[in-house]
Design an enzyme around this catalytic site. Structure first.
Site, PDB file in Angstrom:
ATOM      1  N   ASN A   7       0.979  -0.992   0.169  1.00 10.85           N
ATOM      2  CA  ASN A   7      -0.088  -0.119   0.638  1.00 10.85           C
ATOM      3  C   ASN A   7       1.155   0.902   0.035  1.00 10.85           C
ATOM      4  OD1 ASN A   7      -0.989   2.684   1.383  1.00 10.85           O
ATOM      5  ND2 ASN A   7      -2.899   1.022   1.417  1.00 10.85           N
ATOM      6  N   GLU A  34      -4.393   1.192  -2.644  1.00  8.94           N
ATOM      7  CA  GLU A  34      -4.498   2.812  -2.631  1.00  8.94           C
ATOM      8  C   GLU A  34      -3.219   4.053  -3.215  1.00  8.94           C
ATOM      9  OE1 GLU A  34      -5.132   5.797   1.757  1.00  8.94           O
ATOM     10  OE2 GLU A  34      -3.975   4.020   1.612  1.00  8.94           O
ATOM     11  N   ASP A 147      -3.899  -4.464   0.910  1.00  8.37           N
ATOM     12  CA  ASP A 147      -4.580  -4.194   2.264  1.00  8.37           C
ATOM     13  C   ASP A 147      -6.075  -5.172   2.977  1.00  8.37           C
ATOM     14  OD1 ASP A 147      -5.060  -2.655   4.779  1.00  8.37           O
ATOM     15  OD2 ASP A 147      -4.284  -0.891   3.665  1.00  8.37           O
ATOM     16  N   ASN A 149      -7.088  -4.079   6.068  1.00 10.85           N
ATOM     17  CA  ASN A 149      -7.591  -3.230   6.543  1.00 10.85           C
ATOM     18  C   ASN A 149      -8.486  -4.303   7.905  1.00 10.85           C
ATOM     19  OD1 ASN A 149      -7.116  -1.140   6.611  1.00 10.85           O
ATOM     20  ND2 ASN A 149      -7.751  -0.202   5.054  1.00 10.85           N
ATOM     21  N   ASP A 218      -2.122  -6.381   6.431  1.00 11.26           N
ATOM     22  CA  ASP A 218      -1.321  -6.399   4.906  1.00 11.26           C
ATOM     23  C   ASP A 218      -1.609  -7.964   5.054  1.00 11.26           C
ATOM     24  OD1 ASP A 218      -0.828  -3.809   3.716  1.00 11.26           O
ATOM     25  OD2 ASP A 218      -0.111  -3.885   5.351  1.00 11.26           O
ATOM     26  N   ASP A 247       2.218   4.845   5.046  1.00 14.27           N
ATOM     27  CA  ASP A 247       3.221   4.173   6.613  1.00 14.27           C
ATOM     28  C   ASP A 247       2.767   2.961   6.316  1.00 14.27           C
ATOM     29  OD1 ASP A 247       0.138   4.221   4.712  1.00 14.27           O
ATOM     30  OD2 ASP A 247      -0.986   5.793   6.219  1.00 14.27           O
ATOM     31  N   HIS A 248       2.522   1.839   5.147  1.00 12.38           N
ATOM     32  CA  HIS A 248       2.123   0.334   5.393  1.00 12.38           C
ATOM     33  C   HIS A 248       4.129   0.002   4.882  1.00 12.38           C
ATOM     34  CE1 HIS A 248      -1.638   0.109   5.334  1.00 12.38           C
ATOM     35  NE2 HIS A 248      -2.178   0.967   4.738  1.00 12.38           N
TER      36      HIS A 248
END
Length: 256
Positions: A7, A34, A147, A149, A218, A247-248
């Site tokens: 991501n 994303e 991802d 989530n 992930d 941020d991943h």
């Protein structure tokens, strides 16, 4: 064969980091999520110059998924999931690379919950399960990367208490994820790191990276034929600490 899910949290903002990763790690297949980029503004030329072919399913400012393959262009099989005609989110892209079916998945976040966003998340997971079941029934070797989530287990987060009200960790989210696994998919990272404590995401807020306050959302799910070829699975954590990083962190499997 190294397959990566990543991501990037905005492909235009993270393009230097992505190109750096491709050059340094030379993965065979990379599933991106994303993108936050329309189809027209996807940086295909830069990725091609790095030695990768790409298929992408963009959406301006939000969502967006892509599949990259080293030295070739993936063959697109399907974009989007059946079941909600009105759903225009770019969250699912399925391709074939060297006989392997690879899907890049960006599952809805679902916050705030309860509410319509959480309801959409659960419906989307049911639609994903339908597609996953069809792939298993077709007996094609497949990897569902992305991802999700979903914090699947208590030891997949730095703090159960901090995340207890989050959509990522609700019983309904976890149950939908478990139902997906129960079809016959193998959670590669969990298989190789069964005691947890492996993070793939660290928020930009509250010094999360510096405190190692992360969680695992992930996932790479392997069909039975692919699970038999699993050598290793891990997280290229150091890339989260680089300048202007996502941020991943890139999360991967290596197959025979």
């Amino acid at each position: 064969m190294k397959i990566v899910t990543y991501n990037v949290n905005g492909i235009k903002a993270r393009l230097p980091r992505l190109l750096e990763y491709l050059a340094e790690q030379q993965p065979d297949v990379v599933c991106l999520q994303e993108l936050k980029s329309s189809d027209e503004t996807f940086p295909a030329a830069d990725i091609e110059a790095a030695g990768y072919g790409a298929v992408w399913h963009g959406q301006k400012g939000f969502n967006g998924v892509a599949v990259l393959a080293k030295g070739q262009t993936p063959v697109e099989r399907q974009r989007g999931l059946a079941g909600e005609i009105e759903d225009e989110h770019s969250r699912y892209l399925e391709c074939e690379v060297d006989g392997l079916v690879v899907a890049s998945i960006y599952l809805p976040n679902g916050n705030p919950q309860p509410g319509p966003k959480f309801d959409y998340k659960l419906r989307w997971m049911e639609r994903l399960a339908e597609r996953a079941r069809a792939l298993l029934e077709a007996e094609v070797p497949a990897v569902l990367c992305g991802d999700y989530n979903v914090i699947a287990n208590d030891d997949d987060t730095f703090s159960v208490r901090a995340m207890q009200d989050d959509a990522l960790m609700q019983p309904e989210s976890r149950e939908a994820y478990r139902r997906l696994l129960a079809q016959g998919w193998t959670d590669a990272l969990r298989t190789r790191h069964p005691t947890g404590g492996v993070w793939t995401f660290w928020d930009y807020q509250a010094g999360s990276w510096q405190r190692d306050a992360g969680f695992r959302i992930d996932h790479l799910l392997l069909s039975p034929a692919v699970a038999d070829r699993l050598q290793e699975a891990g997280v290229d954590k150091e890339y989260r600490g680089r300048e202007k990083a996502s941020d991943h962190a890139p999360t991967w499997v290596r197959l025979r």
